[in-house]
Scaffold this motif. Structure first.
Motif, short mmCIF file in Angstrom:
data_model
loop_
_atom_site.label_atom_id
_atom_site.label_comp_id
_atom_site.label_asym_id
_atom_site.label_seq_id
_atom_site.Cartn_x
_atom_site.Cartn_y
_atom_site.Cartn_z
N THR A 70 -7.91 -16.40 5.31
CA THR A 70 -8.63 -14.60 4.75
C THR A 70 -8.13 -13.99 5.11
O THR A 70 -7.56 -13.07 3.72
N LEU A 72 -4.83 -13.76 5.37
CA LEU A 72 -3.64 -13.09 4.18
C LEU A 72 -3.52 -12.96 2.65
O LEU A 72 -2.83 -12.40 2.36
N LEU A 73 -4.66 -14.15 2.53
CA LEU A 73 -5.27 -14.06 1.16
C LEU A 73 -6.16 -12.26 0.40
O LEU A 73 -5.68 -12.16 -0.20
N ILE A 75 -3.99 -9.74 2.10
CA ILE A 75 -3.41 -8.77 2.05
C ILE A 75 -3.14 -9.05 0.42
O ILE A 75 -2.59 -8.16 -0.03
N TRP A 76 -2.64 -10.86 0.12
CA TRP A 76 -1.74 -10.61 -1.28
C TRP A 76 -3.02 -10.83 -2.08
O TRP A 76 -2.47 -9.52 -3.60
N LEU A 77 -4.47 -11.31 -2.38
CA LEU A 77 -5.03 -10.54 -3.57
C LEU A 77 -5.51 -9.31 -3.45
O LEU A 77 -5.86 -9.07 -4.65
N GLY A 79 -4.69 -6.46 -2.21
CA GLY A 79 -4.36 -5.31 -1.65
C GLY A 79 -4.64 -5.01 0.27
O GLY A 79 -4.69 -3.92 -0.43
N GLU A 80 -4.91 -5.25 0.43
CA GLU A 80 -5.98 -5.09 2.15
C GLU A 80 -3.91 -4.50 2.69
O GLU A 80 -2.97 -5.60 2.17
N ALA A 82 -0.69 -4.51 5.32
CA ALA A 82 0.18 -5.70 5.65
C ALA A 82 0.94 -4.96 7.06
O ALA A 82 1.75 -4.77 6.84
N LEU A 87 -0.14 -8.16 11.17
CA LEU A 87 0.60 -9.15 11.09
C LEU A 87 1.20 -9.45 11.93
O LEU A 87 0.12 -11.45 12.30
#
Length: 104
Positions: A70, A72-73, A75-77, A79-80, A82, A87
């Motif tokens: 959750t 990682l997604l 961040i990826w989806l 825009g949270e 990183a 990390l």
């Protein structure tokens, strides 16, 4: 087989956690139905894994998979951020999951 059930339970946990964002407060029908279905599948698979795995280990791994996926997604989806610290913390959770698998 229990570890496979647990792995997929964790993936479906990611699905419902991310799905909650897309339900818009449960006001969108399709995302809401998919989120609820993912919750049911996730808990069902966790229940199957618990037939042979210790509850503490299984629950920690299940939530760990869900947390890492959750985050990682997010961040990826979504825009949270990183950041390096974020990390690194995600990496520590992965180490914990691997450690629990190794000692179980």
């Amino acid at each position: 087989m229990s570890w496979i059930f647990l792995f997929f339970a964790g993936l479906f946990e990611i699905g419902w956690a991310i799905g909650l964002k897309y339900t818009d407060g449960f006001s969108k029908l399709l995302p809401t139905l998919l989120t609820i279905a993912s919750m049911i599948v996730s808990l069902g698979l966790l229940g199957l894994a618990l037939k042979t795995l210790p509850v503490g280990t299984a629950y920690a791994v299940w939530t760990g998979i869900g947390t890492v996926g959750t985050a990682l997604l997010g961040i990826w989806l979504l825009g949270e951020p990183a950041t390096i610290v974020r990390l690194a913390c995600i990496g520590l959770i992965v180490c914990g999951i691997v450690g629990l698998k190794l000692v179980a």
